[in-house]
Design an enzyme around this catalytic site. Structure first.
Site, PDB file in Angstrom:
ATOM      1  N   HIS A 166       0.867  -1.177   0.000  1.00 41.53           N
ATOM      2  CA  HIS A 166       0.000   0.000   0.000  1.00 41.53           C
ATOM      3  C   HIS A 166       0.911   1.236   0.000  1.00 41.53           C
ATOM      4  O   HIS A 166       1.542   1.541   1.004  1.00 41.53           O
ATOM      5  CB  HIS A 166      -0.909  -0.017   1.233  1.00 41.53           C
ATOM      6  CG  HIS A 166      -1.830  -1.196   1.240  1.00 41.53           C
ATOM      7  ND1 HIS A 166      -2.132  -1.911   2.374  1.00 41.53           N
ATOM      8  CD2 HIS A 166      -2.501  -1.788   0.216  1.00 41.53           C
ATOM      9  CE1 HIS A 166      -2.962  -2.892   2.053  1.00 41.53           C
ATOM     10  NE2 HIS A 166      -3.197  -2.843   0.752  1.00 41.53           N
ATOM     11  N   GLU A 169       1.494   4.013   2.619  1.00 44.12           N
ATOM     12  CA  GLU A 169       2.000   3.612   3.934  1.00 44.12           C
ATOM     13  C   GLU A 169       3.527   3.710   3.921  1.00 44.12           C
ATOM     14  O   GLU A 169       4.259   2.720   4.009  1.00 44.12           O
ATOM     15  CB  GLU A 169       1.496   2.205   4.271  1.00 44.12           C
ATOM     16  CG  GLU A 169      -0.029   2.193   4.411  1.00 44.12           C
ATOM     17  CD  GLU A 169      -0.659   0.803   4.327  1.00 44.12           C
ATOM     18  OE1 GLU A 169      -1.895   0.743   4.238  1.00 44.12           O
ATOM     19  OE2 GLU A 169       0.076  -0.191   4.344  1.00 44.12           O
ATOM     20  N   GLU A 335       1.978  -3.819  11.427  1.00 45.76           N
ATOM     21  CA  GLU A 335       1.292  -2.536  11.227  1.00 45.76           C
ATOM     22  C   GLU A 335       1.907  -1.463  12.115  1.00 45.76           C
ATOM     23  O   GLU A 335       2.097  -1.669  13.309  1.00 45.76           O
ATOM     24  CB  GLU A 335      -0.201  -2.671  11.558  1.00 45.76           C
ATOM     25  CG  GLU A 335      -0.966  -3.622  10.646  1.00 45.76           C
ATOM     26  CD  GLU A 335      -1.333  -3.018   9.298  1.00 45.76           C
ATOM     27  OE1 GLU A 335      -1.076  -1.805   9.092  1.00 45.76           O
ATOM     28  OE2 GLU A 335      -1.875  -3.763   8.449  1.00 45.76           O
TER      29      GLU A 335
END
Ligand SMILES: [Zn+2]
Length: 375
Positions: A166, A169, A335
């Protein structure tokens, strides 16, 4: 006054900019998709005058929850980024800055440009331990690059790390940079032990097209790469195809896929407990990884994160699940926050490029613990 975004990862739409106190903006969607969240623009205004900007229509953005308690990033020199206090009313994000210089950059997170990406892999390739491999071309014609770190011998464990599927990010590539430079540090004992026992295959940018285009979540043709790992195609997701082919050649003993989460103000991991092939051995390795990382740094925690998948209910189009299942190995999605780590908040910087790099260095302590168990 002037607002522009025609540069690497630039993305903004100006609705009106008539006066410093009335600047209204929206975020264009990723090409051929409905995701909108990443912004990056330059404002040329008047020094010592307060400029008030509102980004509107955010109820329709990809992650409306991401704007709550979020503060915009700004920079005058494109190296040092600071947070600008911002307020969100459910649809509008408003922030004000009194300019100290005539030109200032704003972004959703600290950008990691394609040029910086090329610098990273070319610095790395000059190390004796590092081999730079070309994987193939993206749909926009950019190079997909992989770094192989450590001497490749059959008995060594194969550790795979991918970042930035992504593209918005960017903390994922800052984190990959921390990992790469620690591994290449010849006087770092942990790195030396790791490279005695393991070879690292690192793809620091899985989505160079989306990165340069200023996308949050998709590649050049609107594909969310992290939903392509069951059946990637050359037309929609060549990036994933190249990496899965390379993984099939080397094998995988452990996998980390680096991401940022828009909403949650914590670092956390998501495992493969919903995979059909999930085992007690994999669970034990996950626990080793988490316990080691909890001891290594307060930046990590294991209380807040995604809801765990029920047994057999994993989404096998997601990279970590697909790779964990295919290679029967420990596989984590890692994350990082866009906002901050709420356990040790920093009002000036929030979560930052530096903290992302440090987390990358610390992740290797947990990787080492797992590799030692795999031996
Ligand atoms: Zn992600």
């Amino acid at each position: 006054m002037h607002i522009s975004s025609q540069f690497d990862s630039g993305n903004i739409n100006v609705v009106r900019a008539n006066s410093p106190e009335d600047i209204l903006l929206t975020i264009p969607k990723d090409n051929q998709s409905d995701f909108a969240q990443w912004f990056h623009f330059r404002l040329m205004g008047e020094t010592f005058v307060t400029h008030t900007m509102t980004i509107t229509d955010l109820a329709k953005s990809a992650y409306p929850e991401g704007w709550k308690d979020y503060n915009v990033l700004a920079s005058y020199d494109r190296e040092t980024w600071f947070r600008v206090p911002s307020t969100f009313d459910g649809d509008n994000l408003t922030f004000s800055l009194t300019l100290e210089q005539p030109s200032v950059f704003f972004a959703y997170f600290i950008p990691y440009s394609y040029e910086r990406h090329l610098d990273l892999i070319h610095h790395a390739q000059t190390s004796l331990f590092c081999e730079h491999r070309f994987l193939g071309l993206t749909l926009d014609g950019r190079d997909m690059s992989m770094l192989v770190i450590g001497e490749q011998t059959p008995e060594k464990k194969k550790v795979w790390i991918t970042a930035r599927q992504h593209p918005g990010e960017t903390m994922a590539e800052w984190c990959a940079q921390g990992i790469i430079y620690r591994l290449l540090d010849e006087q770092d004992g942990l790195a030396r032990q790791l490279l005695d026992n393991a070879v690292f295959y690192i793809v620091p940018n899985m989505n160079p097209d989306g990165s340069a285009r200023g996308h949050l979540r998709t590649n050049a043709v609107g594909t969310n790469l992290n939903r392509e790992w069951a059946s990637p195609t050359a037309q929609k997701s060549p990036e994933v195809l190249y990496v899965l082919d390379a993984m099939a050649d080397t094998g995988v003993d452990m996998y980390l896929d680096l991401h940022g989460d828009e909403a949650l103000p914590y670092n956390f991991v998501a495992g493969t407990e919903g995979n059909p092939g999930y085992t007690a051995d994999i669970e034990a390795l996950e626990n080793t990884f988490k316990q080691t990382l909890l001891t290594a740094t307060p930046e990590f925690q294991d209380e807040f994160g995604y809801e765990k998948d029920a047994p057999g209910k994993a989404n096998l189009t997601v990279a970590s699940n697909a790779v964990g299942e295919k290679f029967s190995c420990m596989a984590y999605t890692v994350e990082m926050p866009f906002k901050d780590n709420a356990n040790i908040p920093d009002n000036v910087n929030g979560w930052s490029a530096q903290r992302s790099q440090q987390l990358g260095e610390d992740l290797l302590i947990a990787v080492n613990a797992v590799v030692n168990k795999l031996k």
